[in-house]
Design an enzyme around this catalytic site. Structure first.
Site: not given
Length: 310
Positions: A116-118
């Protein structure tokens, strides 16, 4: 013959970004189905099983369905961009710089789960400190982050860009995930090597692409003798020789008046910063990336290239 790549979900935000990154490449053959047929299960299954690598840009349940479609075909390798398999031990986690062996694990894997990005930012900051023994067991980690609105997909893009949308969002910046149960917390915990889940506070800004992830730390609660300089040194050692993830020199960080969330828009790299006052008792670790770059599509293409090179 060029390896065949099928992007299942090629018309969504992540899929379109992957196609853009692969435009003009002659070393791969892109398989495709018309947008009108994207829900045609028989056609999707045929394309999935015709590919050397299937890149899944789908919601969790649809990704699980796609994996079932190729489960009996060992000739098909899979990169999944959903959250469905990110803590599944049977899948390689697709953060190549996470540790020294991860790129090889990705290269040799049949199944790769794109981060995921975060979590890419959070794990990029946290894991090196856990591995170095700087961040102790039980430390109450907090992760604060702001993302470009493209991370919410086509629906949020429409809400942010179309003032006539029935559920238009006009706020320049807003928090969400308020019950503290964001779907990215499990992978932050597992791949960040944490023994307790972090408090994660995500937010969205009125910019399309970009991301800042922050992890503030109290030095007195870390391993004895930890300083801002020793934290920076641990990050530098962890990412030595890496080109995609870089650690900004302390002198450069000290000279900054601000960090621009969109600085890396359109790029597939990530920068890590250590901020604080020399001799002080607190530091703030910051990761800067494009939520659709190293945070999604850029990482997927990087993982594909590792798999093809094996």
């Amino acid at each position: 013959m060029a390896p065949k790549i099928f992007i299942d979900g090629e018309h969504g935000t992540t899929g379109l970004q992957i196609r853009t990154r692969m435009a003009g490449r002659r070393d791969v053959e892109l398989l495709s189905i018309p947008e009108a047929e994207r829900r045609n299960a028989a056609m999707r299954e045929d394309m999935l099983n015709s590919a050397d690598i299937a890149m899944l840009c789908l919601p969790d349940d649809a990704s699980k369905e796609a994996v079932q479609m190729v489960s009996a075909n060992n000739n098909v390798r899979v990169i999944d961009t959903s959250t469905a398999f990110r803590v599944n031990p049977g899948w390689a986690y697709g953060f190549a710089e996470m540790d020294k062996e991860q790129a090889e694990k990705i290269a040799s894997a049949r199944f790769v789960s794109n981060p995921g990005c975060y979590p890419t930012g959070a794990i990029g900051l946290i894991r090196p400190l856990r591995a170095a023994g700087i961040l102790p067991d039980g430390y109450p980690v907090t992760v604060n982050a702001v993302s470009g609105y493209s991370g919410g997909g086509k629906q949020m893009i429409a809400q942010m860009e179309n003032p006539d949308h029935p559920d238009a969002i006009t706020a320049p910046h807003f928090l969400y995930g308020l019950p503290l149960t964001h779907k990215h917390v499990p992978e932050m915990t597992v791949h960040g090597l944490l023994d307790r889940a972090p408090i994660f506070s995500p937010s969205v800004g009125k910019f399309a692409q970009g991301m800042i992830v922050q992890v503030p730390l109290h030095l007195d609660d870390l391993a004895e003798g930890t300083t801002m300089e020793s934290i920076h040194a641990a990050l530098v050692a962890h990412y030595a020789g890496q080109e995609i993830v870089t650690v900004v020199p302390l002198s450069d960080s000290k000279a900054l008046a601000r960090v621009n969330a969109v600085e890396l828009e359109g790029k597939d790299t990530m920068k890590l910063f250590v901020f604080g006052t020399p001799g002080g008792s607190q530091v703030n670790l910051v990761a800067l990336l494009d939520n659709l770059g190293k945070g999604a599509s850029g990482a997927a293409v990087q993982n594909m290239d590792l798999m093809l090179a094996s």
